[in-house]
Write a protein that holds these residues in place. Structure first.
Motif, PDB file in Angstrom:
ATOM      1  N   ARG A 125      40.736  29.514  37.815  1.00  0.00           N
ATOM      2  CA  ARG A 125      39.564  29.863  37.400  1.00  0.00           C
ATOM      3  C   ARG A 125      38.116  30.800  38.458  1.00  0.00           C
ATOM      4  NH1 ARG A 125      36.935  26.343  32.710  1.00  0.00           N
ATOM      5  NH2 ARG A 125      39.735  25.758  31.294  1.00  0.00           N
ATOM      6  N   TYR A 126      38.790  30.797  39.076  1.00  0.00           N
ATOM      7  CA  TYR A 126      37.624  30.931  40.539  1.00  0.00           C
ATOM      8  C   TYR A 126      38.247  32.144  41.710  1.00  0.00           C
ATOM      9  CZ  TYR A 126      35.358  26.922  38.716  1.00  0.00           C
ATOM     10  OH  TYR A 126      34.549  26.027  38.207  1.00  0.00           O
ATOM     11  N   ASP A 254      44.129  37.807  44.782  1.00  0.00           N
ATOM     12  CA  ASP A 254      43.173  37.271  45.374  1.00  0.00           C
ATOM     13  C   ASP A 254      43.508  36.326  47.092  1.00  0.00           C
ATOM     14  OD1 ASP A 254      40.455  35.173  44.774  1.00  0.00           O
ATOM     15  OD2 ASP A 254      41.957  33.969  45.693  1.00  0.00           O
ATOM     16  N   ILE A 255      42.817  36.451  47.906  1.00  0.00           N
ATOM     17  CA  ILE A 255      43.459  36.320  48.828  1.00  0.00           C
ATOM     18  C   ILE A 255      42.987  34.632  50.198  1.00  0.00           C
ATOM     19  CG2 ILE A 255      43.336  38.711  49.677  1.00  0.00           C
ATOM     20  CD1 ILE A 255      40.690  38.787  51.282  1.00  0.00           C
ATOM     21  N   GLN A 256      42.226  34.331  48.630  1.00  0.00           N
ATOM     22  CA  GLN A 256      41.458  32.351  49.680  1.00  0.00           C
ATOM     23  C   GLN A 256      42.461  31.632  49.977  1.00  0.00           C
ATOM     24  OE1 GLN A 256      38.032  30.934  47.695  1.00  0.00           O
ATOM     25  NE2 GLN A 256      38.867  31.957  45.938  1.00  0.00           N
ATOM     26  N   GLU A 257      43.790  31.453  49.480  1.00  0.00           N
ATOM     27  CA  GLU A 257      44.603  30.837  49.958  1.00  0.00           C
ATOM     28  C   GLU A 257      45.068  31.418  50.918  1.00  0.00           C
ATOM     29  OE1 GLU A 257      48.870  29.058  48.783  1.00  0.00           O
ATOM     30  OE2 GLU A 257      48.132  29.782  46.997  1.00  0.00           O
ATOM     31  N   THR A 258      45.770  32.807  51.669  1.00  0.00           N
ATOM     32  CA  THR A 258      46.162  33.324  52.699  1.00  0.00           C
ATOM     33  C   THR A 258      44.997  32.776  53.644  1.00  0.00           C
ATOM     34  OG1 THR A 258      46.651  35.405  51.452  1.00  0.00           O
ATOM     35  CG2 THR A 258      46.564  35.818  53.669  1.00  0.00           C
ATOM     36  N   TRP A 271      34.843  36.694  52.945  1.00  0.00           N
ATOM     37  CA  TRP A 271      35.769  34.915  52.119  1.00  0.00           C
ATOM     38  C   TRP A 271      35.720  35.388  50.467  1.00  0.00           C
ATOM     39  CZ3 TRP A 271      37.973  31.348  53.909  1.00  0.00           C
ATOM     40  CH2 TRP A 271      38.797  30.755  52.649  1.00  0.00           C
ATOM     41  N   GLY A 272      37.534  35.858  50.203  1.00  0.00           N
ATOM     42  CA  GLY A 272      37.555  36.320  49.147  1.00  0.00           C
ATOM     43  C   GLY A 272      37.068  37.701  48.450  1.00  0.00           C
ATOM     44  N   SER A 297      36.190  43.584  42.322  1.00  0.00           N
ATOM     45  CA  SER A 297      36.303  42.359  41.752  1.00  0.00           C
ATOM     46  C   SER A 297      35.308  41.557  42.698  1.00  0.00           C
ATOM     47  CB  SER A 297      37.658  41.534  42.032  1.00  0.00           C
ATOM     48  OG  SER A 297      38.319  41.829  41.513  1.00  0.00           O
ATOM     49  N   PRO A 298      34.356  40.304  41.398  1.00  0.00           N
ATOM     50  CA  PRO A 298      33.931  39.483  42.194  1.00  0.00           C
ATOM     51  C   PRO A 298      34.232  39.273  43.531  1.00  0.00           C
ATOM     52  CG  PRO A 298      33.638  39.267  39.991  1.00  0.00           C
ATOM     53  CD  PRO A 298      34.804  40.165  39.934  1.00  0.00           C
ATOM     54  N   LYS A 299      34.071  38.380  44.403  1.00  0.00           N
ATOM     55  CA  LYS A 299      34.483  37.227  45.309  1.00  0.00           C
ATOM     56  C   LYS A 299      34.982  36.204  44.836  1.00  0.00           C
ATOM     57  CE  LYS A 299      31.196  37.714  49.447  1.00  0.00           C
ATOM     58  NZ  LYS A 299      30.845  37.301  50.829  1.00  0.00           N
TER      59      LYS A 299
END
Length: 348
Positions: A125-126, A254-258, A271-272, A297-299
């Motif tokens: 969702r985030y 989304d790049i957070q996992e990377t 971040w993100g 996109s939003p972060k």
């Protein structure tokens, strides 16, 4: 902070290392107090002050803990959540919430009877890609939504190194794993469907768990397709939303996992933030004028989930993902297996 939430994490595999502990660690309202590691002490190498237990049962005896993160294999969720609630602990449980609706209903009733907080970690969702898609749908810029398609595809013939995901049995396979994310997103965007049809298959050579599915969700004036395959080398757009006056097309980006896998901590620079080449395409019209533009996109930021959990526990704010919301996902999954087995549309 008004209060520090002392938190125990039930596993320090990928879920613990990547999706939970970094956010617990950097959030000023939480303390990464305890973890379960049966043989290795990897968590202490990075977080020297954490207490290490060799079993979930032992950790639940720690009276200092306020919150337990249940991030163990899907089939264990019911037993571990039940044990945590009976030990008087608030709970975050990884998706999927449970394997069956009956299990979920029992846990919801238990948490209510104990007056304890229980939330499901629906982290997608985030994600930045879903955030912008949700914004566009809610903005009305597409008019009445008539058709939507959400993909979560991969390209990987070989089986996962995570053995518990490939052995078969309750709660395994792509529908419980990746499906739990995109079903949640569809329900957030459009609510519960009236009917569904599903095709669930095994397509990898050595697999014994489902690794392909297509679901069609039927609404009064809308059809939503949810698709996943582990053998898609050239992925389709993850979000295709078509309305009466416009369309929105978006990649999964989304790049957070990377960033987390590279060892970066939440809150670091950029971040993100998606690259501009991943922006979603909006093609619509307004006041008789055709609009075709790429939207930033939003972060993406999973820390927002922990912010909301903290506010719920300490300040009485709303639970960000109530268990009853995630129980709807299990209802859809059970109906999808029934539809695929019987080859027909199933009423919900």
């Amino acid at each position: 902070m008004d209060k520090i939430i002392r938190t125990g994490v039930c596993s320090y595999g990928m879920s613990g290392q990547i999706f939970h502990v970094p956010f617990i660690h950097v959030h000023p309202g939480f303390e990464f107090t305890a973890v379960v590691e049966r043989s290795k002490h990897l968590a202490q190498e990075k977080y020297p002050n954490v207490k290490v237990y060799t079993s979930v049962e032992d950790m639940l005896q720690d009276k200092s803990l306020d919150l337990i993160v249940i991030n163990t294999p899907n089939y264990t969720h019911f037993d571990y959540v039940k044990a945590a609630l009976e030990a008087g602990k608030n709970v975050i449980v990884e998706k999927p919430f449970t394997v069956t609706t009956a299990e979920g209903e029992a846990l919801i009733a238990l948490a209510k009877s104990k007056g304890l907080f229980m939330s499901v970690f629906q982290n997608r969702r985030y994600d930045s890609d879903f955030k912008i898609t949700r914004q566009v749908v809610q903005s009305g810029q597409l008019g009445d939504i008539l058709e939507a398609e959400i993909h979560y595809d991969r390209f990987k013939e070989e089986l996962s190194y995570k053995k518990h995901k490939e052995v078969g049995g309750p709660g395994t396979g792509s529908l419980y794993d990746l499906g739990a994310h995109i079903i949640d997103q569809a329900l957030l965007l459009f609510g519960m469907p009236q009917q569904l049809w599903a095709d669930i298959r095994i397509i990898r050579k050595d697999s014994i768990v489902d690794d392909y599915f297509e679901l069609v969700l039927f609404y009064e004036h809308l059809r939503v397709r949810l698709k996943c395959s582990y053998l898609v080398r050239e992925p389709m757009p993850s979000y295709q939303i078509h309305g009466r006056i416009g369309s929105f097309i978006k990649t999964k980006a989304d790049i957070q996992e990377t960033m987390l896998q590279r060892g970066l901590m939440p809150g670091s620079l950029d971040w993100g933030v998606e690259g501009q080449h991943e922006w979603g395409l909006l093609h619509t019209e307004k006041d008789g004028k055709i609009i075709k533009q790429y939207l930033p996109s939003p972060k993406g930021n999973y820390l927002e989930y922990y912010d909301e959990v903290y506010n719920a526990l300490v300040k009485g704010a709303d639970n960000p993902v109530p268990a009853a919301e995630s129980l709807r996902i299990i209802t859809v999954i059970e109906a999808a297996f029934k539809s695929s087995k019987e080859g027909k549309v199933v009423q919900l």
